[in-house]
Write a protein that holds these residues in place. Sequence first.
Motif, PDB file in Angstrom:
ATOM      1  N   PRO A 249       0.820  -1.051   0.131  1.00 51.61           N
ATOM      2  CA  PRO A 249       0.042   0.084  -0.016  1.00 51.61           C
ATOM      3  C   PRO A 249       0.926   1.157  -0.056  1.00 51.61           C
ATOM      4  N   ALA A 250       0.356   2.409  -0.751  1.00 46.70           N
ATOM      5  CA  ALA A 250       1.170   3.538  -1.137  1.00 46.70           C
ATOM      6  C   ALA A 250       0.307   4.879  -0.635  1.00 46.70           C
ATOM      7  N   GLN A 251       0.671   5.765  -0.192  1.00 45.65           N
ATOM      8  CA  GLN A 251      -0.030   6.885   0.101  1.00 45.65           C
ATOM      9  C   GLN A 251       0.291   7.914  -0.979  1.00 45.65           C
ATOM     10  N   LEU A 252      -0.736   8.708  -1.309  1.00 46.41           N
ATOM     11  CA  LEU A 252      -0.568   9.821  -2.321  1.00 46.41           C
ATOM     12  C   LEU A 252      -0.647  11.024  -1.594  1.00 46.41           C
ATOM     13  N   TRP A 253       0.392  11.938  -1.840  1.00 44.08           N
ATOM     14  CA  TRP A 253       0.303  13.282  -1.126  1.00 44.08           C
ATOM     15  C   TRP A 253       0.124  14.258  -2.503  1.00 44.08           C
ATOM     16  N   GLN A 254      -0.808  15.114  -2.317  1.00 41.27           N
ATOM     17  CA  GLN A 254      -1.028  15.970  -3.323  1.00 41.27           C
ATOM     18  C   GLN A 254      -0.170  17.417  -3.172  1.00 41.27           C
ATOM     19  N   ASP A 255      -0.445  18.398  -3.831  1.00 41.37           N
ATOM     20  CA  ASP A 255       0.635  19.558  -3.910  1.00 41.37           C
ATOM     21  C   ASP A 255       0.739  20.175  -2.734  1.00 41.37           C
ATOM     22  N   GLU A 256      -0.168  20.526  -1.968  1.00 43.59           N
ATOM     23  CA  GLU A 256       0.047  21.412  -0.856  1.00 43.59           C
ATOM     24  C   GLU A 256       0.804  20.563   0.186  1.00 43.59           C
ATOM     25  N   ARG A 257       0.725  19.232   0.540  1.00 43.99           N
ATOM     26  CA  ARG A 257       1.390  18.414   1.411  1.00 43.99           C
ATOM     27  C   ARG A 257       2.637  18.138   1.108  1.00 43.99           C
ATOM     28  N   VAL A 258       3.057  18.060  -0.463  1.00 42.61           N
ATOM     29  CA  VAL A 258       4.538  18.030  -0.731  1.00 42.61           C
ATOM     30  C   VAL A 258       5.212  19.311  -0.538  1.00 42.61           C
ATOM     31  N   ARG A 259       4.772  20.322  -0.868  1.00 35.66           N
ATOM     32  CA  ARG A 259       5.105  21.643  -0.632  1.00 35.66           C
ATOM     33  C   ARG A 259       5.805  21.788   0.788  1.00 35.66           C
ATOM     34  N   THR A 260       4.670  21.445   1.749  1.00 35.97           N
ATOM     35  CA  THR A 260       4.910  21.418   3.197  1.00 35.97           C
ATOM     36  C   THR A 260       6.047  20.462   3.526  1.00 35.97           C
ATOM     37  N   PHE A 261       5.978  19.305   3.058  1.00 39.79           N
ATOM     38  CA  PHE A 261       7.285  18.215   3.196  1.00 39.79           C
ATOM     39  C   PHE A 261       8.642  18.877   2.668  1.00 39.79           C
ATOM     40  N   ALA A 262       8.501  19.559   1.319  1.00 40.98           N
ATOM     41  CA  ALA A 262       9.801  20.259   0.978  1.00 40.98           C
ATOM     42  C   ALA A 262      10.222  21.392   1.504  1.00 40.98           C
ATOM     43  N   ALA A 263       9.333  22.107   2.278  1.00 46.89           N
ATOM     44  CA  ALA A 263       9.546  23.411   2.693  1.00 46.89           C
ATOM     45  C   ALA A 263      10.831  23.507   3.524  1.00 46.89           C
ATOM     46  N   GLY A 264      11.862  24.371   3.217  1.00 44.33           N
ATOM     47  CA  GLY A 264      13.247  24.549   3.748  1.00 44.33           C
ATOM     48  C   GLY A 264      14.144  23.974   2.861  1.00 44.33           C
ATOM     49  N   ALA A 265      13.947  22.892   2.038  1.00 42.37           N
ATOM     50  CA  ALA A 265      15.010  21.900   1.618  1.00 42.37           C
ATOM     51  C   ALA A 265      15.514  22.812   0.356  1.00 42.37           C
ATOM     52  N   GLN A 266      16.777  22.698   0.334  1.00 40.04           N
ATOM     53  CA  GLN A 266      17.607  23.526  -0.659  1.00 40.04           C
ATOM     54  C   GLN A 266      17.446  23.063  -1.864  1.00 40.04           C
TER      55      GLN A 266
END
Length: 270
Positions: A249-266
């Motif tokens: 089983p896999a989770q699907l993250w859409q745009d808002e959650r992806v951008r939260t996940f990537a926040a602050g990453a270089q």
Amino acid sequence: MAKPSGPQPQIGEFPIDTGTCELEPDPYSTNGWVLRINGVPSSHIDLDDPLRLDFEYMRWIASLVDARFPATDRLRALHLGGGACSLARRFAASHPQARQVVVELDGRLAELVRAWFDLPRAPLMRLRVGEARAVTESLSEGSRDLVIRDVFAGAVTPAPLTTREFTRAVKRVLGPDGVYVVNCGDSPDLAMARREAATIGGEFGHTAIIADPAMLKGRRYGNVIIAGSDAPLGAAPGLARELLGGGVPAQLWQDERVRTFAAGAQVITD
């Protein structure tokens, strides 16, 4: 005596341009094969069923693509990283009008794969020997609907294929609603996945991530599928349910959650 026609897989280890590859039968299917490159499992092929994908991350990519592109579409796909061409073979079966190019760095591996497996022939699928970035940068603007990056040197994607500059080259090649999909192999800290998500999100208006929950919680090494497009991604009815119902089983993250996940990453640059 007449030479046998059709694919002729051969069990064993073989020298290739970048090291060695090994072909072994799948003990769980009558006509399945596992390809290892330099000791690492690279691809699985079922000669009886091109729609079967044994690697879960490939099933996730296929589900995302199916949700975006109807089977009747004349899908123009570019696969960066060849292996046994499992996904290209699958899309040839699921999208009969697809026109695909598979880019493989290792010329000897490409020859062996052609001999072993029933790969579609041009113009349905072309197997092109070359370096993924150079080939991508040589292509015409807007000439592809889908670009899939699944390139590894050992367990790591070569750095030049992860950067903002390369992502911009991919975007130039894609049509207005095209989709870029990458297979990011990462450790439990997810540092590379965050940076790749930041890099792809910086160039595309919409993003999505697919991975199994344990991976996203930082519990193991594994694959994170990251996608970018200028059209919405991952909103098709039933896609999230299909991903959760798979063998892994896999989770699907859409745009808002992806951008939260990537926040602050270089962002990765050349």
